[in-house]
Scaffold this motif. Structure first.
Motif, PDB file in Angstrom:
ATOM      1  N   MET A   1       0.848  -1.212   0.000  1.00 55.11           N
ATOM      2  CA  MET A   1       0.000   0.000   0.000  1.00 55.11           C
ATOM      3  C   MET A   1       0.877   1.253   0.000  1.00 55.11           C
ATOM      4  N   GLU A   2       0.467   2.217  -0.779  1.00 55.36           N
ATOM      5  CA  GLU A   2       1.217   3.469  -0.858  1.00 55.36           C
ATOM      6  C   GLU A   2       1.148   4.215   0.480  1.00 55.36           C
ATOM      7  N   GLU A   3       2.276   4.804   0.884  1.00 57.00           N
ATOM      8  CA  GLU A   3       2.340   5.566   2.123  1.00 57.00           C
ATOM      9  C   GLU A   3       2.307   7.056   1.811  1.00 57.00           C
ATOM     10  N   LEU A   4       1.582   7.794   2.648  1.00 52.28           N
ATOM     11  CA  LEU A   4       1.434   9.230   2.423  1.00 52.28           C
ATOM     12  C   LEU A   4       2.782   9.937   2.335  1.00 52.28           C
ATOM     13  N   GLN A   5       3.697   9.565   3.244  1.00 52.56           N
ATOM     14  CA  GLN A   5       4.970  10.287   3.298  1.00 52.56           C
ATOM     15  C   GLN A   5       5.793  10.139   2.030  1.00 52.56           C
ATOM     16  N   GLU A   6       5.481   9.105   1.220  1.00 52.56           N
ATOM     17  CA  GLU A   6       6.204   8.916  -0.027  1.00 52.56           C
ATOM     18  C   GLU A   6       5.745   9.894  -1.108  1.00 52.56           C
TER      19      GLU A   6
ATOM     20  N   LEU B   1      -3.126  14.289   8.871  1.00 52.40           N
ATOM     21  CA  LEU B   1      -3.119  13.968   7.444  1.00 52.40           C
ATOM     22  C   LEU B   1      -3.359  12.478   7.240  1.00 52.40           C
ATOM     23  N   ARG B   2      -2.713  11.652   8.043  1.00 51.24           N
ATOM     24  CA  ARG B   2      -2.914  10.201   7.942  1.00 51.24           C
ATOM     25  C   ARG B   2      -4.372   9.821   8.208  1.00 51.24           C
ATOM     26  N   GLY B   3      -4.967  10.492   9.205  1.00 54.66           N
ATOM     27  CA  GLY B   3      -6.310  10.130   9.608  1.00 54.66           C
ATOM     28  C   GLY B   3      -7.409  10.670   8.712  1.00 54.66           C
ATOM     29  N   THR B   4      -7.081  11.651   7.874  1.00 54.68           N
ATOM     30  CA  THR B   4      -8.107  12.330   7.084  1.00 54.68           C
ATOM     31  C   THR B   4      -7.999  12.057   5.588  1.00 54.68           C
ATOM     32  N   ALA B   5      -6.775  11.919   5.079  1.00 51.59           N
ATOM     33  CA  ALA B   5      -6.598  11.671   3.641  1.00 51.59           C
ATOM     34  C   ALA B   5      -7.237  10.347   3.252  1.00 51.59           C
ATOM     35  N   GLN B   6      -7.898  10.344   2.119  1.00 53.33           N
ATOM     36  CA  GLN B   6      -8.571   9.141   1.629  1.00 53.33           C
ATOM     37  C   GLN B   6      -7.981   8.727   0.285  1.00 53.33           C
ATOM     38  N   LYS B   7      -7.956   7.445   0.052  1.00 52.98           N
ATOM     39  CA  LYS B   7      -7.577   6.963  -1.272  1.00 52.98           C
ATOM     40  C   LYS B   7      -8.853   6.814  -2.092  1.00 52.98           C
TER      41      LYS B   7
ATOM     42  N   LEU C   1      -6.015  16.915  -4.587  1.00 53.27           N
ATOM     43  CA  LEU C   1      -5.789  15.590  -5.167  1.00 53.27           C
ATOM     44  C   LEU C   1      -4.302  15.382  -5.420  1.00 53.27           C
ATOM     45  N   LEU C   2      -3.788  14.242  -4.981  1.00 54.52           N
ATOM     46  CA  LEU C   2      -2.414  13.876  -5.280  1.00 54.52           C
ATOM     47  C   LEU C   2      -2.453  12.543  -6.025  1.00 54.52           C
ATOM     48  N   VAL C   3      -1.947  12.548  -7.245  1.00 57.85           N
ATOM     49  CA  VAL C   3      -2.084  11.386  -8.132  1.00 57.85           C
ATOM     50  C   VAL C   3      -1.124  10.272  -7.708  1.00 57.85           C
ATOM     51  N   ILE C   4      -1.685   9.101  -7.438  1.00 57.67           N
ATOM     52  CA  ILE C   4      -0.877   7.915  -7.165  1.00 57.67           C
ATOM     53  C   ILE C   4      -0.555   7.214  -8.475  1.00 57.67           C
ATOM     54  N   ARG C   5      -1.574   7.027  -9.293  1.00 62.58           N
ATOM     55  CA  ARG C   5      -1.374   6.467 -10.639  1.00 62.58           C
ATOM     56  C   ARG C   5      -2.531   6.930 -11.521  1.00 62.58           C
ATOM     57  N   GLY C   6      -2.268   6.957 -12.812  1.00 56.62           N
ATOM     58  CA  GLY C   6      -3.312   7.400 -13.736  1.00 56.62           C
ATOM     59  C   GLY C   6      -2.961   8.727 -14.386  1.00 56.62           C
ATOM     60  N   GLN C   7      -3.975   9.419 -14.829  1.00 53.67           N
ATOM     61  CA  GLN C   7      -3.777  10.660 -15.594  1.00 53.67           C
ATOM     62  C   GLN C   7      -4.999  11.550 -15.452  1.00 53.67           C
TER      63      GLN C   7
ATOM     64  N   THR D   1      -7.803   6.309 -12.653  1.00 56.26           N
ATOM     65  CA  THR D   1      -6.879   7.081 -11.819  1.00 56.26           C
ATOM     66  C   THR D   1      -7.127   6.833 -10.334  1.00 56.26           C
ATOM     67  N   THR D   2      -6.035   6.708  -9.581  1.00 54.34           N
ATOM     68  CA  THR D   2      -6.091   6.582  -8.125  1.00 54.34           C
ATOM     69  C   THR D   2      -5.385   7.783  -7.508  1.00 54.34           C
ATOM     70  N   VAL D   3      -6.003   8.376  -6.503  1.00 50.62           N
ATOM     71  CA  VAL D   3      -5.452   9.576  -5.881  1.00 50.62           C
ATOM     72  C   VAL D   3      -5.554   9.475  -4.362  1.00 50.62           C
ATOM     73  N   PHE D   4      -4.745  10.292  -3.683  1.00 50.99           N
ATOM     74  CA  PHE D   4      -5.011  10.636  -2.298  1.00 50.99           C
ATOM     75  C   PHE D   4      -5.849  11.906  -2.327  1.00 50.99           C
ATOM     76  N   LEU D   5      -6.961  11.908  -1.613  1.00 53.98           N
ATOM     77  CA  LEU D   5      -7.822  13.082  -1.518  1.00 53.98           C
ATOM     78  C   LEU D   5      -7.699  13.662  -0.116  1.00 53.98           C
ATOM     79  N   VAL D   6      -7.242  14.905  -0.035  1.00 54.27           N
ATOM     80  CA  VAL D   6      -7.104  15.607   1.242  1.00 54.27           C
ATOM     81  C   VAL D   6      -8.219  16.642   1.323  1.00 54.27           C
ATOM     82  N   PRO D   7      -9.114  16.539   2.298  1.00 51.11           N
ATOM     83  CA  PRO D   7     -10.219  17.498   2.401  1.00 51.11           C
ATOM     84  C   PRO D   7      -9.722  18.939   2.425  1.00 51.11           C
ATOM     85  N   ALA D   8     -10.484  19.820   1.808  1.00 52.79           N
ATOM     86  CA  ALA D   8     -10.062  21.216   1.667  1.00 52.79           C
ATOM     87  C   ALA D   8      -9.794  21.873   3.018  1.00 52.79           C
ATOM     88  N   HIS D   9     -10.637  21.622   4.011  1.00 49.68           N
ATOM     89  CA  HIS D   9     -10.464  22.297   5.302  1.00 49.68           C
ATOM     90  C   HIS D   9      -9.162  21.875   5.976  1.00 49.68           C
TER      91      HIS D   9
END
Length: 223
Positions: free
Chosen positions: A1-6, A22-28, A48-54, A101-109
């Motif tokens: 599994m991808e780690e946020l810190q990477e 960040l760990r507790g709120t970011a969603q894949k 949005l932070l892209v893990i894979r895709g376009q 596409t797979t992303v990490f989604l970090v809520p705006a707030h």
């Protein structure tokens, strides 16, 4: 599994508390090809932070004319999907998945809290905004000062490089949307390319025949 810190370049500059938030709120999240991810300033789903895709970021005129501003790939970050926390953004952009596409989604707030509490996050965000602004200004220069044949040749070569294939499954309408043109103009230019032996046209397919000549034609429109 991808780690946020990477994936977050500012991770080591965060406090332990900020990292845990960040760990507790970011969603894949997963988006199928063609999914509309963000549809303007009223749609603020988060960063949005892209893990894979376009991902494709584009503008849409009142007449429904599309223009690709830039694309995002692995490890790229999309700020416009969190535009509600960036008051300097005064225009709407659309964000869609060009591929599955797979992303990490970090809520705006949460991202807003990180920007306000971490100079490293604020500086990174400003640098990213400056990069995107530079991309858009380069695009405007292309539209205003470069010929369509050069821009079209550059686009075809870029698509071929992305897919590692000489044959592109693209419609003339799709190409026009990327280039901010209209289908009829793109069709005429592609037929000219075919007559010159640069491409071969098929049903919803364009095959690059002479990449050397295309590259020479595209020189003014490639970075």
């Amino acid at each position: 599994m991808e780690e946020l810190q990477e994936y977050f370049p500012f991770w080591n500059n965060l406090t332990a508390e900020q990292q845990n938030k960040l760990r507790g709120t970011a969603q894949k999240r997963h988006f199928a090809k063609g999914t509309m991810i963000h549809s303007g300033s009223d749609d603020c789903i988060g960063l949005l932070l892209v893990i894979r895709g376009q991902i494709r970021v584009y503008s849409l005129s009142n007449e429904g004319k599309e223009l690709t501003l830039y694309r995002l790939f692995e490890r790229d970050m999309c700020l416009f999907s969190a535009s509600c926390i960036l008051p300097s953004i005064q225009f709407d952009v659309m964000v869609s998945a060009e591929q599955d596409t797979t992303v990490f989604l970090v809520p705006a707030h949460l991202y807003k809290q990180l920007m306000e509490g971490s100079a490293a996050v604020a500086n990174y965000t400003n640098e990213l905004m400056a990069t995107h602004f530079s991309d858009v200004m380069w695009l405007m220069d292309q539209i205003l000062n470069k010929k369509l044949d050069s821009r079209l040749a550059a686009f075809l070569l870029e698509e071929s490089e992305l897919t590692s294939e000489p044959s592109l499954a693209l419609t003339h309408e799709q190409i026009a949307s990327h280039l901010g043109s209209i289908r009829e103009v793109v069709t005429r230019m592609l037929k000219y390319f075919e007559n010159e032996g640069l491409v071969k046209l098929g049903r919803k397919k364009i095959t690059l025949i002479n990449t050397e000549k295309l590259a020479a034609l595209a020189q003014a429109s490639r970075r």
